[in-house]
Write a protein that holds these residues in place. Sequence first.
Motif, PDB file in Angstrom:
ATOM      1  N   ALA A  81       0.830  -1.214   0.000  1.00 53.66           N
ATOM      2  CA  ALA A  81       0.000   0.000   0.000  1.00 53.66           C
ATOM      3  C   ALA A  81       0.862   1.260   0.000  1.00 53.66           C
ATOM      4  N   LEU A  82       2.074   1.155   0.536  1.00 51.44           N
ATOM      5  CA  LEU A  82       2.995   2.290   0.568  1.00 51.44           C
ATOM      6  C   LEU A  82       3.880   2.357  -0.667  1.00 51.44           C
ATOM      7  N   GLY A  83       3.651   1.435  -1.621  1.00 48.89           N
ATOM      8  CA  GLY A  83       4.361   1.478  -2.890  1.00 48.89           C
ATOM      9  C   GLY A  83       5.573   0.579  -2.992  1.00 48.89           C
ATOM     10  N   CYS A  84       5.844  -0.227  -1.997  1.00 50.93           N
ATOM     11  CA  CYS A  84       6.996  -1.142  -2.047  1.00 50.93           C
ATOM     12  C   CYS A  84       6.685  -2.340  -2.926  1.00 50.93           C
ATOM     13  N   ARG A  85       7.703  -2.849  -3.621  1.00 53.98           N
ATOM     14  CA  ARG A  85       7.562  -4.101  -4.358  1.00 53.98           C
ATOM     15  C   ARG A  85       7.824  -5.249  -3.409  1.00 53.98           C
ATOM     16  N   VAL A  86       6.989  -6.246  -3.457  1.00 52.27           N
ATOM     17  CA  VAL A  86       7.137  -7.408  -2.588  1.00 52.27           C
ATOM     18  C   VAL A  86       7.341  -8.632  -3.444  1.00 52.27           C
ATOM     19  N   ASN A  87       8.375  -9.401  -3.136  1.00 50.32           N
ATOM     20  CA  ASN A  87       8.630 -10.651  -3.823  1.00 50.32           C
ATOM     21  C   ASN A  87       7.813 -11.722  -3.102  1.00 50.32           C
ATOM     22  N   PRO A  88       6.786 -12.287  -3.760  1.00 50.81           N
ATOM     23  CA  PRO A  88       5.923 -13.239  -3.073  1.00 50.81           C
ATOM     24  C   PRO A  88       6.577 -14.586  -2.762  1.00 50.81           C
ATOM     25  N   GLY A  89       7.745 -14.837  -3.307  1.00 44.97           N
ATOM     26  CA  GLY A  89       8.415 -16.110  -3.025  1.00 44.97           C
ATOM     27  C   GLY A  89       7.648 -17.280  -3.593  1.00 44.97           C
ATOM     28  N   ARG A  90       7.746 -18.414  -2.915  1.00 44.61           N
ATOM     29  CA  ARG A  90       7.036 -19.586  -3.396  1.00 44.61           C
ATOM     30  C   ARG A  90       6.342 -20.314  -2.286  1.00 44.61           C
TER      31      ARG A  90
END
Length: 90
Positions: A81-90
Amino acid sequence: MADRDLRDCFLNTLHGKAVDKVPVLSVTQTGTVELMKKSGAAWPEAHFDAEKMADLALSAHTIAGLEAVRYPFCLTVLSEALGCRVNPGR
């Protein structure tokens, strides 16, 4: 116990009233491997598909009997929500 009774029990607990059963919930996580298998909604798909997210979240109540439902499943939603990219992993 009917859903209405569960709601009343939960609200009575919050108001400090006597209850016959203490409500149980998980404020941090309910997406267990067992609930993923039983609900047919597993990670990582349940993080991105609204129907799967709802199925897995509701399984905490419908399958495990918890009085509260928890979704989304992690706090990365705040980062996103704050604009960060998140790596969802596996």
